[in-house]
Each structure stands twice: as structure tokens, then as C-alpha cells.
Design an enzyme around this catalytic site. Structure first.
Site, PDB file in Angstrom:
ATOM      1  N   LYS A  32       0.818  -1.429  -0.074  1.00  6.85           N
ATOM      2  CA  LYS A  32      -0.203  -0.547  -0.040  1.00  6.85           C
ATOM      3  C   LYS A  32       1.169   1.527  -0.122  1.00  6.85           C
ATOM      4  O   LYS A  32       0.611   2.190  -1.033  1.00  6.85           O
ATOM      5  CB  LYS A  32      -0.935  -0.104   1.112  1.00  6.85           C
ATOM      6  N   ARG A 103      -3.325   3.108   8.975  1.00  7.07           N
ATOM      7  CA  ARG A 103      -3.647   1.562   7.968  1.00  7.07           C
ATOM      8  C   ARG A 103      -2.203   0.529   8.827  1.00  7.07           C
ATOM      9  O   ARG A 103      -0.978   1.252   8.055  1.00  7.07           O
ATOM     10  CB  ARG A 103      -4.231   1.645   6.938  1.00  7.07           C
ATOM     11  N   GLY A 112      -8.232  -7.778   5.133  1.00  5.99           N
ATOM     12  CA  GLY A 112      -9.465  -7.497   6.309  1.00  5.99           C
ATOM     13  C   GLY A 112      -8.162  -8.096   7.314  1.00  5.99           C
ATOM     14  O   GLY A 112      -8.417  -8.227   8.437  1.00  5.99           O
ATOM     15  N   MET A 114      -5.391  -6.982   9.073  1.00  2.70           N
ATOM     16  CA  MET A 114      -4.678  -6.527   9.932  1.00  2.70           C
ATOM     17  C   MET A 114      -5.568  -5.231  10.059  1.00  2.70           C
ATOM     18  O   MET A 114      -6.797  -5.015  10.051  1.00  2.70           O
ATOM     19  CB  MET A 114      -2.901  -6.005   9.846  1.00  2.70           C
ATOM     20  N   ARG A 376      -4.346  -1.355  -6.386  1.00  2.23           N
ATOM     21  CA  ARG A 376      -3.371  -2.531  -6.658  1.00  2.23           C
ATOM     22  C   ARG A 376      -3.731  -3.388  -7.373  1.00  2.23           C
ATOM     23  O   ARG A 376      -4.415  -3.176  -8.319  1.00  2.23           O
ATOM     24  CB  ARG A 376      -3.774  -3.450  -4.979  1.00  2.23           C
ATOM     25  N   HIS A 490     -16.596  -8.437   1.486  1.00  2.00           N
ATOM     26  CA  HIS A 490     -15.888  -9.173   2.110  1.00  2.00           C
ATOM     27  C   HIS A 490     -16.164 -10.324   0.998  1.00  2.00           C
ATOM     28  O   HIS A 490     -14.615 -11.315   1.215  1.00  2.00           O
ATOM     29  CB  HIS A 490     -15.930  -9.545   3.624  1.00  2.00           C
ATOM     30  N   ARG A 596       2.349 -46.385 -11.233  1.00  2.00           N
ATOM     31  CA  ARG A 596       2.381 -47.743  -9.624  1.00  2.00           C
ATOM     32  C   ARG A 596       1.311 -48.676 -10.358  1.00  2.00           C
ATOM     33  O   ARG A 596      -0.084 -48.421 -10.088  1.00  2.00           O
ATOM     34  CB  ARG A 596       2.137 -46.950  -9.002  1.00  2.00           C
ATOM     35  N   ARG A 652       6.723 -48.657 -13.147  1.00  2.00           N
ATOM     36  CA  ARG A 652       7.197 -49.375 -12.122  1.00  2.00           C
ATOM     37  C   ARG A 652       7.309 -50.186 -11.538  1.00  2.00           C
ATOM     38  O   ARG A 652       5.881 -51.045 -11.535  1.00  2.00           O
ATOM     39  CB  ARG A 652       7.033 -48.574 -10.857  1.00  2.00           C
ATOM     40  N   GLU A 779      15.011 -42.499  -4.533  1.00  2.00           N
ATOM     41  CA  GLU A 779      13.956 -42.467  -3.283  1.00  2.00           C
ATOM     42  C   GLU A 779      14.787 -42.953  -1.885  1.00  2.00           C
ATOM     43  O   GLU A 779      14.450 -42.449  -0.618  1.00  2.00           O
ATOM     44  CB  GLU A 779      12.442 -42.862  -3.705  1.00  2.00           C
ATOM     45  N   SER A 798      14.402 -41.331 -11.671  1.00  2.00           N
ATOM     46  CA  SER A 798      13.904 -40.592 -11.167  1.00  2.00           C
ATOM     47  C   SER A 798      13.641 -40.283  -9.836  1.00  2.00           C
ATOM     48  O   SER A 798      13.426 -41.582  -9.338  1.00  2.00           O
ATOM     49  CB  SER A 798      12.015 -41.097 -11.534  1.00  2.00           C
ATOM     50  N   GLY A 800      11.922 -39.594  -6.533  1.00  2.00           N
ATOM     51  CA  GLY A 800      11.010 -40.526  -5.591  1.00  2.00           C
ATOM     52  C   GLY A 800      11.165 -39.451  -4.716  1.00  2.00           C
ATOM     53  O   GLY A 800      11.189 -40.014  -3.406  1.00  2.00           O
ATOM     54  N   THR A 801      10.312 -37.983  -4.692  1.00  2.00           N
ATOM     55  CA  THR A 801      10.498 -37.399  -3.531  1.00  2.00           C
ATOM     56  C   THR A 801       9.677 -37.967  -2.518  1.00  2.00           C
ATOM     57  O   THR A 801       9.864 -37.019  -0.971  1.00  2.00           O
ATOM     58  CB  THR A 801      10.497 -35.673  -4.128  1.00  2.00           C
ATOM     59  N   ASN A 802       8.496 -38.898  -2.635  1.00  2.00           N
ATOM     60  CA  ASN A 802       8.021 -38.507  -1.623  1.00  2.00           C
ATOM     61  C   ASN A 802       9.032 -39.516  -0.471  1.00  2.00           C
ATOM     62  O   ASN A 802       8.881 -39.000   0.901  1.00  2.00           O
ATOM     63  CB  ASN A 802       6.456 -39.427  -1.764  1.00  2.00           C
ATOM     64  N   ASP A 803       9.410 -40.751  -1.054  1.00  2.00           N
ATOM     65  CA  ASP A 803       9.816 -41.157   0.076  1.00  2.00           C
ATOM     66  C   ASP A 803      11.459 -40.640   0.222  1.00  2.00           C
ATOM     67  O   ASP A 803      11.734 -40.899   1.411  1.00  2.00           O
ATOM     68  CB  ASP A 803      10.640 -42.895  -1.323  1.00  2.00           C
ATOM     69  N   CYS A 865       8.688 -37.712 -10.295  1.00  2.00           N
ATOM     70  CA  CYS A 865       7.663 -38.260  -9.943  1.00  2.00           C
ATOM     71  C   CYS A 865       7.110 -38.131  -8.786  1.00  2.00           C
ATOM     72  O   CYS A 865       5.580 -38.741  -8.471  1.00  2.00           O
ATOM     73  CB  CYS A 865       7.794 -39.749 -10.786  1.00  2.00           C
ATOM     74  N   TYR A 885      12.409 -33.850 -16.624  1.00  2.00           N
ATOM     75  CA  TYR A 885      10.905 -33.794 -17.076  1.00  2.00           C
ATOM     76  C   TYR A 885      11.278 -33.802 -15.567  1.00  2.00           C
ATOM     77  O   TYR A 885      11.510 -34.214 -13.971  1.00  2.00           O
ATOM     78  CB  TYR A 885      10.219 -34.442 -17.476  1.00  2.00           C
TER      79      TYR A 885
HETATM   80  C1  PEP Z   1       8.195 -41.322  -4.152  1.00  2.00           C
HETATM   81  O1  PEP Z   1       8.410 -41.848  -3.325  1.00  2.00           O
HETATM   82  O2  PEP Z   1       7.734 -40.244  -4.114  1.00  2.00           O
HETATM   83  C2  PEP Z   1       7.311 -41.922  -5.793  1.00  2.00           C
HETATM   84  C3  PEP Z   1       6.647 -41.570  -6.572  1.00  2.00           C
HETATM   85  O3  PEP Z   1       6.608 -43.175  -5.142  1.00  2.00           O
HETATM   86  P1  PEP Z   1       5.253 -43.974  -3.780  1.00  2.00           P
HETATM   87  O4  PEP Z   1       4.534 -42.129  -3.687  1.00  2.00           O
HETATM   88  O5  PEP Z   1       4.473 -44.789  -4.391  1.00  2.00           O
HETATM   89  O6  PEP Z   1       6.236 -44.122  -2.736  1.00  2.00           O
HETATM   90 MG    MG Z   2       8.051 -44.035  -3.217  1.00  2.00          MG
END
Ligand code: PEP
Ligand code: MG
Length: 909
Positions: A32, A103, A112, A114, A376, A490, A596, A652, A779, A798, A800-803, A865, A885
């Protein structure tokens, strides 16, 4: 090191067509403050004032109130003098008083969240000066009572803390209305307003033990420090956490001369947009009220009128108001004050061209003089965001790169979700009509209170009007419905920001909070009843309405084509079925990055064969069961290859723990025992044997394929045979076989050998050949450390960023939700690392794994992935590591395509 006291400038002035700051200084002056400075500098008439920097807020949190006041006194006094000389009036003067507003203003807009104090500088003497100066006793006393009410709430802590708490000021007003037999605030007489002022001050004394501060300077310091405090208020903290804004940003404080829209019929106030915030259409639009203050427009108590004649006619059409009645009772600003309208139109044009984006402006007309209070970049729906960016590009106001960068990738989500099925809509029972405040389709069960928005899976939060306290509930609800309020209420503004379907101002609804009922035309609806909202037309529909997929053409398609022109990292999709694969292609995926295969085993007719395989005591028994599974898998793969028509498909091998497949209920165990001609005890034994303490770290991933190689053989055979079958039909299939959860080189090599041997065998049997790759998921942290050695064998990686996130943090994916919300609330974590890639920690592993892999094989194909593959900041990070990718769920493909283009554009800068 320099301290703030010694060196840094703490206060920036603006007004009279000049300014110390500019719009680039958002971090220091807040959005602002920076915009006010910029507007003033380009000749827009903004009321003069000054901004105290966000750095002072941070310092305030360290040093406290007294020290900060001392630090600021000289600068603030000088700046007030400057305002006085521009406005020709004096702060605290009882003859010719200057009143000011105080303000908040963080670097991003937090609507809204603050606090604000208006009409500051009034006391029992000054109010007489205001009466004399404006010749409007009613207005002066009304301003005074509003001031005490706001100051009492914001600075003196008298705001109600919960929905059961009573606002002492509202209570006094209600009491007086009852006594006087009136309904509206506007019916108060001057005497009533004077009584209210004294009663309000009494209430302050009673509640706080102190007199209401009469000294304008004491009032000013109170308000400045209260704004700093509001940065750490509950609402602001919730909003910051929800949006991932760090606590150390702080808020700036803007102190500005008051101008009044409530000085009679020559005055007014309004909000306007340079384009339609709901559809993106290039039409100037907005709402205003004659003889009102800004808060009246957004509070939704009075029905605002439209700025333009066209808007007014469209509104009257929807509200079914005759033209003559419209002109008489709801004329547009264009019709009522043509010269002010023309001036406003020039400023909106100037400002949009200057900022090269759609503007959301607030203005006040004080006795025939137009002031612009704020501008704004306007919040908008996903559809409007896309249309505006493409239109601005076509109008040559912005470049292609700017158009792409203007899009918030996550907001594309709104365009990708279903809308009501037009056929179902034909039969819908529309029970009432409101304003189409935020488009989309929502079906849910009615709840009346924000804290009950979680009561059912899909809820419609139904309120007379909403306030910032309702934010959390609004976020949880599927749709928002209000009985009062305009397009800038609002509810409307917040819902558009959230991309949530909203209908506001549905005046036909009678809401009874006590009975929890909604009555329309004599028919009563209760909490839990189903309703559907069409946020694009304003129709409120009884019951559930079916939805259909959205159409991804027009500006959306143009945007996506543009994104692909700039993106240099491909986007694939995670898809397990031919149907998902087709959806992914429809969204522009360039291949499948993860199939999967276990999801294919869970289907009812397959799980039996799978169970037999797991329970088999001998390899022969296992192979027999696998033979039954083979044709099923093969036909699944054929379907996916066919859908992909030559694009790569990463498949996989089986990953989840085996105990997920065995039956845990007695009845199913008995059935299985009968089917397999074994005893119930044998089934029970096996189930017990497979039970694990830590399934996430147990017998899963390649550990399965390495202990039961027959599974890998069967899956490989299914993949290769499917590809060969398609080849016969003239369709190219490009399988990339992926080994999960590899932690040692040998784990991979063992699997690779089985895969390659099986493939060779099938090629021999069929006297035919196809190309395929064998790669691995990265992973397990150990795989990162040994990535150079694994890359000797693997064709691709690839992540596997979850694990990888699970194992790097040591947070179980299955259990993290138990503490995650508390960690986020307390700021221990800035974001959930399972949603947003932790670039500092897990990101290092991704970078290291890529570098090590490519140190062995410079052309190694690398992708991701895990769920992060569709999250914009993570996509940008993946781009920075040089990935080929990202792969994400089908609905996130367009988001990832755009994020990939943005990453490339930013990297090239
Ligand atoms: C992961 O681990 O990132 C993954 C893609 O495999 P999953 O989620 O099936 O374990
Ligand atoms: Mg996994």
C-alpha cells in the site's frame, strides 16, 4: 553493523504530486505504501501522508513500544507538519482540524487481516471544529462515534474475541435503537450520536480502567503501535501460515490525511476495477455509495450502486429491476456525477497502463473533489487471470514473458475442475438468485458457522455476511453463500482470492443463526441440507447437481502454447490407467513419468490371484498365480501404450508391502482358505507373518522383486508382450521399466538382470524386438550417495521425492499428519515438506544425485515423480538442477507446464 536507529530511513512522505518512495519499494514500504508513493509521483490525487517502514515493525518486535516511539518522534512530527501544510489544517486543532487514518500495509495484500483506525485526532473539542468546518453536525458526531468504536476495538482491545462474545459498542447501539424504536444507523439524531459518544467512552473506562485518550498524539502512537501488534494477531498469523509468508516480513504503517465520502450528497466512496475480476472482460467496473465511508461499501450493509451505466444495467437485469426504477434509485456514477466519472476513468486508464496489470482502486469523493485512496493489482479468478494476461499481451501492454510470469500457476487449478453439467442444470430447481461473486460450481451441505465448515465432507458456508474471522471456515468450505453484500464484499473478495465459488448478496435468503435455518420463499432449509451454487450466474439451487469436465480452449489454450514455447523442461504425468493417461494427454503431458503397477492389483478380480501368489508356499504355486495375473497386466499396459501413441511410459515394478494385499477380516480369510484348499490357520499364520512394525521401511520396493523374482519376471513379460502386441498393430510403445526403492547397486543389478533376461526370452519367443529402458527411482538417501555407481547400470533416474522426503526427515508418510499442522502453526516448518520440496535439505540430495549420476553418464535422463513434480516452487527448483522432466498428477500438468516456462524465463534473466 549499522543499526536502524543510526542509519536507516524510517519514514517516507508522499502527497502533492511528489513522493520519497516508489512502487519498487514494496518490501520496505509495504504494498500500500509503495503504491501510494508511486501514485502521488505520477500525478494521481492521493491524500497526503507518510509510511513507517516494515523494518521499524521488525525493530518494534525487538525493542518494544517506548523505544520505538522515541525513535520515531522527530520524523513523525515532521511528517504530520507536512500533511498539515498540504491540507491547510492542523492536527488536534479545534478550529480547523486535520484528521488522519492509520493503516497497516504488508508487502503483499492481506485483506482484512490487520487493523485500521480512521478519523483519528478527534476529541470533545476537535469535534466542534469539525462541525464548524463542515457545517454538518451529524457527520462530525458520527465520525467521532465511529472513531471511538474503531479505536476501542483495535487499540484498546474491546473487539469481541469469539462469536459468543458481545461487542460492547454494538450492544450500546442496539439498546439505543430499541429505546428509540429505530432500525438503521442512519436514523440516529445528532443527540443520539452525542449520547453514543459518551456511552462509548463510559464503556471504555469500565472495560479498560482508563479514560479514552483525548490527546491526538497519544491516539496516534496508540494506533501506530496497534498496527504493528496486529501483524502478530491470530488472523494475520493464520493468513500468513496459509500463504507461507514469513513472520519477519513485518507490516508498514501508513498515516494519511482523512478525506470524507460522507459529507452529504456531493460526497461518496467506492471501489473499482479496471477489468472484470471474475471474467477478465476488459470493462471498467465497480461499486460506490453516496454519502458513505469506505467501510460501508465492503461491509455489505447498504446495497452499493454500479460505477458504469453498462454495469448498472447488467446488475438491474440480474436483480430484475425495471429501468425506470434503476435510474431513479440506483443510478450509476456515470449518470449521477458525469465529470467525476470521466476523471476517474482517466485515472483508471493511467494506472492500468502504468502498472501494466489490472488495478483494484479505492476512491472517495469529498464534496465534489475526487481522491484516489489506493490502487493495487486486483485479485482475480483463475479464468480472469488467464484472460487478462493474454489480453494485455495482445494489447501490447506486456511481453510474452511478462504474460507468463503474471500467471499464478496454482490458480490454473480453478480452470481445470468440473463445472455444472448443463443438462443437469436444466432440471435444477433454482430457489434464489444472488450476485455471481466468484465463479465455479459447488455442491455441499449447509453450515451456518465458519468453525463448523468441517462438519461434512462438502459444505456450503451460509452466512448473512462474512468477516475476516470466518477465513478459516471459508477456506475449508466448498462454496460460500451470503445474504448481504455486493461484489466487493468481504465474502466476494476473499472467495475470488481463494478461487472458491461464492454467491453474495442473495437478499431473498432469511438466515436464522439460532435455529440454524435458511428460509427462501417460505421454504425452510436446515443445517446439513444439500444446496448447489453456480458462482458464474449467481443461481442458488436446491439439492446436488452433477458436474462435467471444463473446456480447455480459448485463452487457456493460447497460454499453454505460449508456456510450451518458453519451457525447456518437459512435463509428464503420473497415471495408472488408460483413462488417466488420456486425461494427462488432454492436459498436455509429454509422456507418463510414473505408472504405479500395484494399483492394478487392487481391483477386486485381481486381488484374489495376488493373494494366492503371496500365500503360495512354493515357487511353482507362486508362478501359477502369477500366470493368472499376467494377461490382466498385459492388457492394462496395452491400454496405456495405445493412449500414449509413441510417447514414453515409465512403468514402475511392484512397490507396496505385501501385507496390504492379504485379507485382515475373518470372513475374507475363510473365503481365501476355501478357495486355496488350505486351512484357515495357514491363512492366519501367513497374515501374521507378513505384519510389519514399519511397513514404510519394510518388505517393499525392489526388496519384493529381489525376494520374489517371479513377480519381476511376470511384470516384465507383461510390459514387453504388450509393447510387441502394439507393434503388430503399427503402434510404437516406449516402455521405461523402473525399479523402486533401490539403496544398493546390487539391488538394482539383480533386478536389471531379471528384466533384461526376461525381455530377451520374450523377444526370442516372438522373433520380434522393441527398444526399452531400465532405470531406477532415487528415493532412498543411500541411492543418492551411490548415484555414480548406480548410473553405470541404470538408463535413467527418477527422483521419488515422497520417499526421499520421508527418509531424509525421518517422518513417516503415514504418520506425519499427526504433528504436521502443529509444526506449521508454530513455524517449526515453513511448509509441509511432502507438498513443497524442501530445497535446503532434500533438494541438496536431488542436486547431488543428479550430479553424481551424470558424472558417470553425462546424458543420463533425470526426472522427478514424487508429488512435488506439480508444485510450482519445486518445479522451478527441479529446473535449476537440470532435470529433463517433471511428472505429476494429470490435473497438475498445466500448472507444471506453466511453472516450467516461468522457471526457464527467470533463469534466462
Ligand atoms: C515417491 O516415493 O516419491 C514415489 C513417487 O513413489 P510412491 O509415492 O509410490 O512411494
Ligand atoms: Mg516411493
Amino acid at each position: 553493523m549499522e543499526t536502524l536507529q543510526e542509519v536507516k530511513r524510517k519514514v517516507y512522505q508522499f502527497g502533492n504530486k511528489s513522493a520519497d518512495g516508489n512502487s519498487k519499494m514494496k518490501n520496505l514500504l509495504g504494498g500500500k505504501g509503495a503504491n501510494l508513493a508511486e501514485m502521488s509521483a505520477i500525478g494521481i490525487p492521493v491524500p497526503p501522508g507518510f509510511t513507517i517502514t516494515t523494518e521499524v515493525c521488525t525493530e518494534y518486535n525487538k525493542l518494544g513500544k517506548e523505544a520505538i516511539i522515541e525513535l520515531l518522534t522527530e520524523d513523525v512530527e515532521k511528517s504530520i507538519n507536512n500533511i498539515e501544510s498540504i491540507m491547510g489544517s492542523q492536527f488536534g486543532d479545534s478550529e480547523n482540524p486535520l484528521l488522519i487514518s492509520v493503516r497497516s500495509g504488508a508487502r503483499v495484500s492481506m485483506p482484512g487481516m490487520m487493523d485500521t483506525v480512521l478519523n483519528l485526532g478527534l476529541n470533545d473539542e476537535v469535534v466542534h471544529g469539525l462541525v464548524a468546518k463542515t457545517n454538518n453536525e451529524r457527520f462530525a458526531w458520527d465520525s467521532y462515534r465511529r472513531f471511538i468504536q474503531m479505536y476501542g476495538g483495535v487499540v484498546l482491545g474491546m473487539k469481541p474475541k469469539s462469536k459468543d462474545d458481545i461487542d460492547p459498542f454494538e450492544e450500546i447501539m442496539e439498546h439505543l435503537k430499541e429505546k428509540r424504536g429505530i432500525e438503521l444507523d442512519t436514523e440516529f439524531t445528532v443527540q443520539d450520536l452525542q449520547d453514543l459518544v459518551y456511552d462509548f467512552k463510559d464503556a471504555v473506562k469500565k472495560r479498560t480502567g482508563h479514560d479514552f485518550p483525548a490527546d491526538p498524539w497519544e491516539q496516534l502512537w496508540g494506533a501506530i503501535t496497534a498496527v504493528f501488534d496486529s501483524w502478530n494477531g491470530n488472523r494475520a498469523i493464520y493468513y500468513r501460515t496459509m500463504n507461507g509468508y514469513p513472520a519477519d516480513w513485518g507490516t508498514a504503517v501508513n498515516v494519511q490525511a482523512m478525506v470524507y465520502g460522507n459529507m452529504g450528497d456531493g460526497s461518496g466512496t467506492g471501489v473499482c476495477f479496471t477489468r472484470d475480476a471474475a471474467t477478465g472482460e476488459n470493462v471498467f467496473n465497480g461499486e460506490y455509495l453516496i454519502n458513505a465511508q469506505g467501510e460501508d461499501v465492503v461491509a455489505g450493509v447498504r446495497t452499493p450502486q454500479q460505477i458504469t451505466k453498462l454495469g448498472s444495467q447488467r446488475w438491474a437485469d440480474l436483480a430484475q429491476i425495471e429501468e425506470a426504477e434503476r435510474v431513479a434509485n440506483y443510478p450509476s456514477l456515470e449518470e449521477l456525477m458525469p465529470s467525476i466519472y470521466e476523471e476517474l476513468k482517466i485515472y483508471q486508464d493511467t494506472l492500468e497502463k502504468h502498472y501494466r496489470d489490472m488495478q483494484d482502486m479505492e476512491f472517495t469523493i469529498q464534496e465534489g473533489k475526487l481522491w484516489i485512496l489506493q490502487t493495487r493489482n486486483g485479485k482475480r479468478t483463475g479464468a480472469a487471470m488467464v484472460k487478462i494476461a493474454i489480453d494485455l499481451l495482445k494489447e501490447r501492454l506486456i511481453t510474452e514473458e511478462e504474460a507468463l510470469l503474471q500467471i499464478e500457476p496454482n490458480k490454473l487449478d480453478e480452470l481445470l475442475h468440473p463445472v455444472f453439467d448443463p443438462r443437469a442444470l436444466k432440471m435444477a430447481n433454482v430457489i434464489a438468485q444472488g450476485l455471481p461473486a466468484s465463479p465455479g460450481a459447488a455442491t455441499g451441505q449447509i453450515v451456518f458457522f465458519a468453525d463448523e465448515a468441517k462438519m461434512y465432507k462438502n459444505t456450503i458456508l451460509t452466512r448473512i455476511e462474512t468477516s475476516p474471522e470466518d477465513l478459516e471456515g471459508m477456506n475449508l468450505a466448498k462454496g460460500i453463500l451470503t445474504a448481504r453484500g455486493g461484489m466487493t464484499s468481504h465474502a466476494a473478495v476473499v472467495a475470488r482470492g481463494m478461487g472458491k465459488c461464492c454467491i453474495s448478496g442473495a437478499g431473498a435468503l432469511k438466515i436464522d443463526y439460532k435455529k440454524r435455518t435458511l428460509t427462501v420463499d417460505g421454504k425452510e432449509y436446515h443445517q446439513g441440507d444439500w444446496v448447489s451454487l453456480n458462482g458464474s450466474t449467481g443461481n442458488i439451487i436446491e439439492g446436488k447437481v452433477a458436474t462435467v469436465e471444463p473446456i480447455l480452449s480459448g485463452e487457456f489454450a493460447e497460454l499453454m502454447t505460449l508456456a510450451d514455447k518458453y519451457a525447456d523442461m518437459e512435463v509428464r504425468a503420473n497415471a495408472d490407467t488408460p483413462k488417466e493417461a488420456r486425461a494427462a494427454l488432454n492436459f498436455g503431458a509429454k509422456g507418463i513419468g510414473l505408472t504405479r503397477t500395484e494399483h492394478m492389483f487392487f481391483e477386486i478380480d485381481r486381488i484374489r490371484a495376488m493373494r494366492e501368489m503371496i500365500l503360495a508356499d512354493t515357487v511353482k504355486g507362486r508362478k501359477h498365480a502369477l500366470e493368472e495375473l499376467l494377461p490382466m497386466q498385459r492388457s492394462d499396459f496395452e491400454g496405456i501404450f495405445e493412449a500414449l501413441q509413441g510417447l514414453p511410459v515409465t512403468i514402475r515394478l511392484l512397490d507396496p508391502p505385501l501385507h496390504e494385499f492379504v485379507p485382515h477380516q475373518l470372513a475374507t480369510q475363510k473365503e481365501l482358505a476355501e478357495d486355496m484348499h488350505i486351512s484357515l490357520a495357514a491363512v492366519k499364520n501367513k497374515v501374521a507373518e507378513l505384519e510389519e512394525f514399519n511397513p514404510m521401511l519394510g518388505h517393499r520396493g525392489c526388496r519384493l522383486g529381489n525376494t520374489y523374482p517371479e513377480i519381476t519376471e511376470m511384470q516384465t513379460r507383461a510390459i514387453i508382450e504388450a509393447a510387441l502386441n502394439l507393434k503388430e498393430k503399427g503402434i510404437v510403445a516406449k516402455p521405461e521399466i523402473m525399479v523402486p526403492l533401490v539403496g544398493t547397486v546390487n539391488e538394482f543389478v539383480e533386478q536389471e538382470n531379471i528384466i533384461r533376461k526376461t525381455a530377451e526370452k520374450v523377444f526370442e519367443e516372438r522373433s520380434e524386438h522393441i527398444d526399452y529402458l531400465v532405470g531406477t527411482m532415487i528415493e532412498v538417501p543411500r541411492a543418492v550417495l551411490l548415484a555414480d555407481a548406480i548410473a553405470e547400470y541404470a538408463d535413467f533416474f527418477s527422483f521419488g521425492t515422497n520417499d526421499l522426503t520421508q527418509m531424509t526427515y525421518g517422518y513417516s508418510r503415514d504418520d506425519a499428519s499427526k504433528f504436521m499442522s502443529i509444526y506449521l502453526e508454530k513455524g517449526i516448518l515453513k511448509a509441509d515438506p511432502f507438498e513443497v520440496l524442501d530445497q535446503d535439505g532434500v533438494g541438496q540430495l536431488v542436486k547431488m544425485g543428479t550430479e553424481r549420476g551424470r558424472s558417470t553418464k553425462p546424458d543420463l535422463k533425470v526426472g522427478i515423480c514424487g508429488e512435488h513434480g506439480g508444485e510450482p516452487s519445486s518445479v522451478e527448483f527441479c529446473h535449476s538442477t537440470g532435470m529433463n522432466y517433471v511428472s505429476c498428477s494429470p490435473f497438475r500438468v498445466p500448472i507444471a507446464r506453466l511453472a516450467s516456462a516461468q522457471a526457464a524465463i527467470r533463469a534466462a534473466k
